[in-house]
Design a protein around this motif. Structure first.
Motif, PDB file in Angstrom:
ATOM      1  N   ARG A   8       0.832  -1.198   0.000  1.00  0.00           N
ATOM      2  CA  ARG A   8       0.000   0.000   0.000  1.00  0.00           C
ATOM      3  C   ARG A   8       0.868   1.250   0.000  1.00  0.00           C
ATOM      4  O   ARG A   8       1.802   1.381   0.782  1.00  0.00           O
ATOM      5  CB  ARG A   8      -0.904   0.009   1.244  1.00  0.00           C
ATOM      6  CG  ARG A   8      -1.854   1.194   1.287  1.00  0.00           C
ATOM      7  CD  ARG A   8      -2.946   1.011   2.317  1.00  0.00           C
ATOM      8  NE  ARG A   8      -2.437   0.950   3.664  1.00  0.00           N
ATOM      9  CZ  ARG A   8      -2.779   1.791   4.647  1.00  0.00           C
ATOM     10  NH1 ARG A   8      -3.612   2.782   4.399  1.00  0.00           N
ATOM     11  NH2 ARG A   8      -2.295   1.648   5.862  1.00  0.00           N
ATOM     12  N   LEU A   9       0.579   2.200  -0.886  1.00  0.00           N
ATOM     13  CA  LEU A   9       1.312   3.451  -0.930  1.00  0.00           C
ATOM     14  C   LEU A   9       0.892   4.326   0.242  1.00  0.00           C
ATOM     15  O   LEU A   9      -0.287   4.472   0.532  1.00  0.00           O
ATOM     16  CB  LEU A   9       1.039   4.179  -2.253  1.00  0.00           C
ATOM     17  CG  LEU A   9       1.547   3.480  -3.519  1.00  0.00           C
ATOM     18  CD1 LEU A   9       1.134   4.285  -4.746  1.00  0.00           C
ATOM     19  CD2 LEU A   9       3.053   3.293  -3.473  1.00  0.00           C
ATOM     20  N   MET A  10       1.869   4.938   0.930  1.00  0.00           N
ATOM     21  CA  MET A  10       1.600   5.754   2.103  1.00  0.00           C
ATOM     22  C   MET A  10       2.389   7.055   2.007  1.00  0.00           C
ATOM     23  O   MET A  10       3.443   7.126   1.356  1.00  0.00           O
ATOM     24  CB  MET A  10       2.000   4.998   3.384  1.00  0.00           C
ATOM     25  CG  MET A  10       1.132   3.790   3.700  1.00  0.00           C
ATOM     26  SD  MET A  10      -0.536   4.265   4.186  1.00  0.00           S
ATOM     27  CE  MET A  10      -0.215   4.915   5.830  1.00  0.00           C
ATOM     28  N   PRO A  11       1.933   8.139   2.689  1.00  0.00           N
ATOM     29  CA  PRO A  11       2.705   9.384   2.731  1.00  0.00           C
ATOM     30  C   PRO A  11       4.056   9.160   3.396  1.00  0.00           C
ATOM     31  O   PRO A  11       4.242   8.228   4.176  1.00  0.00           O
ATOM     32  CB  PRO A  11       1.820  10.317   3.574  1.00  0.00           C
ATOM     33  CG  PRO A  11       0.441   9.742   3.469  1.00  0.00           C
ATOM     34  CD  PRO A  11       0.632   8.257   3.360  1.00  0.00           C
ATOM     35  N   GLU A  12       4.998  10.054   3.117  1.00  0.00           N
ATOM     36  CA  GLU A  12       6.336   9.899   3.669  1.00  0.00           C
ATOM     37  C   GLU A  12       6.415  10.377   5.114  1.00  0.00           C
ATOM     38  O   GLU A  12       7.156   9.813   5.919  1.00  0.00           O
ATOM     39  CB  GLU A  12       7.343  10.669   2.811  1.00  0.00           C
ATOM     40  CG  GLU A  12       7.516  10.083   1.412  1.00  0.00           C
ATOM     41  CD  GLU A  12       8.595  10.815   0.634  1.00  0.00           C
ATOM     42  OE1 GLU A  12       9.216  11.737   1.213  1.00  0.00           O
ATOM     43  OE2 GLU A  12       8.815  10.475  -0.537  1.00  0.00           O
ATOM     44  N   SER A  13       5.695  11.425   5.480  1.00  0.00           N
ATOM     45  CA  SER A  13       5.798  11.967   6.835  1.00  0.00           C
ATOM     46  C   SER A  13       5.040  11.099   7.828  1.00  0.00           C
ATOM     47  O   SER A  13       4.066  10.412   7.489  1.00  0.00           O
ATOM     48  CB  SER A  13       5.228  13.395   6.889  1.00  0.00           C
ATOM     49  OG  SER A  13       3.826  13.371   6.727  1.00  0.00           O
ATOM     50  N   MET A  14       5.499  11.132   9.096  1.00  0.00           N
ATOM     51  CA  MET A  14       4.832  10.356  10.142  1.00  0.00           C
ATOM     52  C   MET A  14       3.414  10.848  10.364  1.00  0.00           C
ATOM     53  O   MET A  14       2.478  10.051  10.498  1.00  0.00           O
ATOM     54  CB  MET A  14       5.636  10.444  11.442  1.00  0.00           C
ATOM     55  CG  MET A  14       6.979   9.746  11.387  1.00  0.00           C
ATOM     56  SD  MET A  14       7.855   9.841  12.964  1.00  0.00           S
ATOM     57  CE  MET A  14       8.161  11.612  13.085  1.00  0.00           C
ATOM     58  N   LEU A  15       3.242  12.192  10.422  1.00  0.00           N
ATOM     59  CA  LEU A  15       1.898  12.733  10.628  1.00  0.00           C
ATOM     60  C   LEU A  15       1.002  12.387   9.450  1.00  0.00           C
ATOM     61  O   LEU A  15      -0.187  12.071   9.635  1.00  0.00           O
ATOM     62  CB  LEU A  15       1.975  14.259  10.809  1.00  0.00           C
ATOM     63  CG  LEU A  15       0.666  14.949  11.217  1.00  0.00           C
ATOM     64  CD1 LEU A  15       0.242  14.492  12.609  1.00  0.00           C
ATOM     65  CD2 LEU A  15       0.829  16.470  11.194  1.00  0.00           C
ATOM     66  N   GLY A  16       1.559  12.411   8.250  1.00  0.00           N
ATOM     67  CA  GLY A  16       0.775  12.052   7.074  1.00  0.00           C
ATOM     68  C   GLY A  16       0.322  10.614   7.102  1.00  0.00           C
ATOM     69  O   GLY A  16      -0.825  10.304   6.781  1.00  0.00           O
ATOM     70  N   ARG A  17       1.219   9.695   7.498  1.00  0.00           N
ATOM     71  CA  ARG A  17       0.833   8.289   7.599  1.00  0.00           C
ATOM     72  C   ARG A  17      -0.225   8.078   8.673  1.00  0.00           C
ATOM     73  O   ARG A  17      -1.160   7.309   8.490  1.00  0.00           O
ATOM     74  CB  ARG A  17       2.069   7.432   7.905  1.00  0.00           C
ATOM     75  CG  ARG A  17       3.024   7.284   6.736  1.00  0.00           C
ATOM     76  CD  ARG A  17       4.015   6.160   6.980  1.00  0.00           C
ATOM     77  NE  ARG A  17       4.831   6.403   8.166  1.00  0.00           N
ATOM     78  CZ  ARG A  17       5.995   7.047   8.148  1.00  0.00           C
ATOM     79  NH1 ARG A  17       6.464   7.533   7.000  1.00  0.00           N
ATOM     80  NH2 ARG A  17       6.692   7.198   9.259  1.00  0.00           N
ATOM     81  N   GLN A 317       1.661  17.777  17.681  1.00  0.00           N
ATOM     82  CA  GLN A 317       0.682  18.068  16.633  1.00  0.00           C
ATOM     83  C   GLN A 317      -0.603  17.255  16.835  1.00  0.00           C
ATOM     84  O   GLN A 317      -1.714  17.783  16.711  1.00  0.00           O
ATOM     85  CB  GLN A 317       1.283  17.758  15.253  1.00  0.00           C
ATOM     86  CG  GLN A 317       2.367  18.729  14.829  1.00  0.00           C
ATOM     87  CD  GLN A 317       3.019  18.313  13.516  1.00  0.00           C
ATOM     88  OE1 GLN A 317       3.079  17.129  13.176  1.00  0.00           O
ATOM     89  NE2 GLN A 317       3.536  19.288  12.775  1.00  0.00           N
ATOM     90  N   THR A 318      -0.443  15.993  17.161  1.00  0.00           N
ATOM     91  CA  THR A 318      -1.613  15.141  17.385  1.00  0.00           C
ATOM     92  C   THR A 318      -2.448  15.642  18.551  1.00  0.00           C
ATOM     93  O   THR A 318      -3.685  15.701  18.481  1.00  0.00           O
ATOM     94  CB  THR A 318      -1.164  13.695  17.652  1.00  0.00           C
ATOM     95  OG1 THR A 318      -0.367  13.240  16.568  1.00  0.00           O
ATOM     96  CG2 THR A 318      -2.369  12.777  17.797  1.00  0.00           C
ATOM     97  N   SER A 319      -1.796  16.033  19.646  1.00  0.00           N
ATOM     98  CA  SER A 319      -2.512  16.493  20.838  1.00  0.00           C
ATOM     99  C   SER A 319      -3.289  17.773  20.567  1.00  0.00           C
ATOM    100  O   SER A 319      -4.431  17.932  21.011  1.00  0.00           O
ATOM    101  CB  SER A 319      -1.522  16.709  21.991  1.00  0.00           C
ATOM    102  OG  SER A 319      -0.888  15.503  22.344  1.00  0.00           O
ATOM    103  N   LEU A 320      -2.681  18.707  19.837  1.00  0.00           N
ATOM    104  CA  LEU A 320      -3.357  19.974  19.544  1.00  0.00           C
ATOM    105  C   LEU A 320      -4.591  19.756  18.673  1.00  0.00           C
ATOM    106  O   LEU A 320      -5.662  20.333  18.922  1.00  0.00           O
ATOM    107  CB  LEU A 320      -2.382  20.933  18.856  1.00  0.00           C
ATOM    108  CG  LEU A 320      -1.235  21.477  19.730  1.00  0.00           C
ATOM    109  CD1 LEU A 320      -0.280  22.316  18.895  1.00  0.00           C
ATOM    110  CD2 LEU A 320      -1.795  22.294  20.893  1.00  0.00           C
ATOM    111  N   ILE A 321      -4.453  18.937  17.653  1.00  0.00           N
ATOM    112  CA  ILE A 321      -5.581  18.676  16.759  1.00  0.00           C
ATOM    113  C   ILE A 321      -6.709  17.964  17.507  1.00  0.00           C
ATOM    114  O   ILE A 321      -7.887  18.310  17.387  1.00  0.00           O
ATOM    115  CB  ILE A 321      -5.119  17.845  15.550  1.00  0.00           C
ATOM    116  CG1 ILE A 321      -4.157  18.658  14.693  1.00  0.00           C
ATOM    117  CG2 ILE A 321      -6.315  17.396  14.711  1.00  0.00           C
ATOM    118  CD1 ILE A 321      -3.452  17.861  13.614  1.00  0.00           C
ATOM    119  N   ALA A 322      -6.347  16.948  18.307  1.00  0.00           N
ATOM    120  CA  ALA A 322      -7.358  16.195  19.052  1.00  0.00           C
ATOM    121  C   ALA A 322      -8.047  17.066  20.094  1.00  0.00           C
ATOM    122  O   ALA A 322      -9.265  16.970  20.299  1.00  0.00           O
ATOM    123  CB  ALA A 322      -6.714  14.986  19.721  1.00  0.00           C
ATOM    124  N   GLY A 323      -7.293  17.938  20.768  1.00  0.00           N
ATOM    125  CA  GLY A 323      -7.887  18.823  21.766  1.00  0.00           C
ATOM    126  C   GLY A 323      -8.904  19.771  21.147  1.00  0.00           C
ATOM    127  O   GLY A 323      -9.978  20.003  21.716  1.00  0.00           O
TER     128      GLY A 323
END
Length: 458
Positions: A8-17, A317-323
């Motif tokens: 499966r093709l996936m984005p290169e960045s961790m946040l993108g994946r 980044q994950t925490s800010l978006i989820a909050g």
């Protein structure tokens, strides 16, 4: 031969994946949410407040037993399997997966024994109709054997969340079709319980089939004879397993204990109101669960293959978006909660609106903290997550003693919200200190290696 998981093709960045995986999960859950709103309306209106209360207590007990006896082996598979997948060591990955499967089976046996004690010795405490005891026991046994933790971990470690969506879509679709059929042929509590059990068992079978399809090199019965080697392949796995199991048990008490407490203090009708309010507020909890699945897998990979600053950036980044998402849903619950409760369950359930608000607040705290536990687990600090959950459970218990009066589901709901706030504060502090410590360790390592030498990101 490479595993099919890597096609499966996936984005290169961790946040993108992470977001690619979350989008797949959200797509499936969006479909599931539509189905669940319809079948939930059919169940509540078909059974009425009293029988829906019985259904809620039986189903809630099953969920609690699954959480307690299920061992959360998927976390073990993802945490330790990420390195095996990264290295292409499929034999080690297979031994790990089969060890998790064996633990699932042991957990199901233990759960059935607990269910026997609960339903044949403490049914009066749950205010269950004596005629429902046998039904409740066998339903709980079926749900325990429908556990899909080990194959779920295999699929997630292989980064095939798209396959997981297809498998899990069967549950809401099956429940919707079953609910319509039962509604048309004469609804009874027994029919709904039988249908729910069969659907979950079929999902478990499908998950094992999917895991075998994705990685036939690993999912082999012969690895069952080699599971002892998994202890040598994965140093520290026993300690990690015990800590995550204890954490899951505490979380189960925190999540499902209040519903059973409502049944004890206020009876089945109040439990029905509480359960519907909990179901609707848990739409947010389910979002946090989805994010946890993708975040947990990506954090485990990032800890193996990324530098500390990238690891920290992903967590922040994950925490800010989820909050932000959690805050938005609380506003929507306050504005539309009463209408939603009435629309789904009818006028008899409208009163559950005042219960739904604090439960939604608790769910928003859970969503906002979605990155904290994966950070602690990926860095070998799982014990801190257990301490945070124990502290939150203590706060929940103290708040319940202070707020709950007889026949009072509202006080229990606010106690749950207070427990969620305590958990968020403590976990946030621990995750913040952990991330700062990782960056200090990386800077010290770089200084020791001298100019022009970077730290090993692994």
């Amino acid at each position: 031969m490479a595993a099919k998981a890597r096609t499966r093709l996936m984005p290169e960045s961790m946040l993108g994946r992470m977001f690619a995986n979350t989008v797949w999960l959200l797509g499936g859950k969006g479909f599931g949410a539509v189905c669940s709103l319809v079948y939930l309306a059919i169940v509540t209106r078909s059974l009425g407040l009293k029988d829906f209360g019985h259904f809620s207590l039986i189903f809630g007990t099953a969920q609690a037993l699954i959480a307690i006896a299920g061992f959360q082996t998927w976390r073990v598979v993802v945490r330790y399997g990420a390195e095996h997948v990264h290295q292409g060591n499929w034999n080690a990955f297979g031994r790990l997966g089969m060890l998790a499967g064996a633990l699932d089976a042991i957990g199901a046996v233990i759960g059935c024994l607990i269910a026997y004690v609960v339903f044949f010795h403490f049914a009066d405490t749950l205010d269950l109709n004596p005629e429902l005891i046998d039904i409740a026991f066998w339903f709980n046994c079926a749900m325990l054997w429908a556990l899909v933790s080990a194959p779920t971990g295999v699929v997630r470690a292989l980064d095939r969340f798209d396959i997981a969506v297809y498998v899990e879509a069967w549950v809401p679709l099956g429940r919707l079709l079953s609910a319509v059929a039962i509604w048309l042929t004469g609804p009874t509590l027994l029919k709904f319980l039988i249908a729910w059990a069969i659907i979950d068992i079929f999902e478990a079978v499908m998950y094992w089939v999917a895991a075998r399809y994705l990685c036939p090199q690993a999912v082999r019965l012969r690895h069952l004879k080699e599971i002892g080697h998994a202890l040598r392949d994965n140093p520290g796995i026993i300690r990690f397993f015990l800590i995550t199991y204890a954490t899951a048990t505490v979380e189960a008490v925190k999540r499902y204990g209040p519903l059973l407490a409502v049944g004890y203090f206020a009876g089945t009708r109040a439990a029905g109101l509480y359960r519907l309010a909990q179901q609707l507020s848990q739409g947010l909890s389910k979002l946090s669960t989805l994010l946890t699945r993708s975040v947990y897998a990506e954090m485990s990979r990032a800890r193996v293959a990324a530098a500390a600053d990238e690891f920290r950036k992903l967590a922040v980044q994950t925490s800010l978006i989820a909050g932000g998402g959690g805050a938005l849903v609380v506003v929507l619950a306050v504005a539309c909660g009463a209408q939603l409760m009435s629309f789904i369950g009818g006028d008899a359930f409208r009163a559950g609106y005042i219960v739904m608000i604090p439960l939604t607040i608790e769910a928003s705290f859970e969503l906002a903290s979605v990155a904290f536990e994966p950070v602690l687990h990926a860095t070998g600090r799982a014990r801190l997550a257990l301490i945070a959950r124990l502290t939150a459970l203590g706060a929940l218990g103290i708040a319940m003693l202070a707020l709950v009066q007889e026949d009072d589901a509202i006080g229990i709901a606010w106690a749950v919200a207070i427990g969620g706030a305590v958990y968020y504060a403590i976990m946030g502090l621990m995750a913040w200190r952990t991330l700062n410590g990782l960056e200090r360790e990386q800077a010290e390592a770089a200084a020791r290696e001298g100019p022009g030498q970077g730290p090993d990101p692994a």
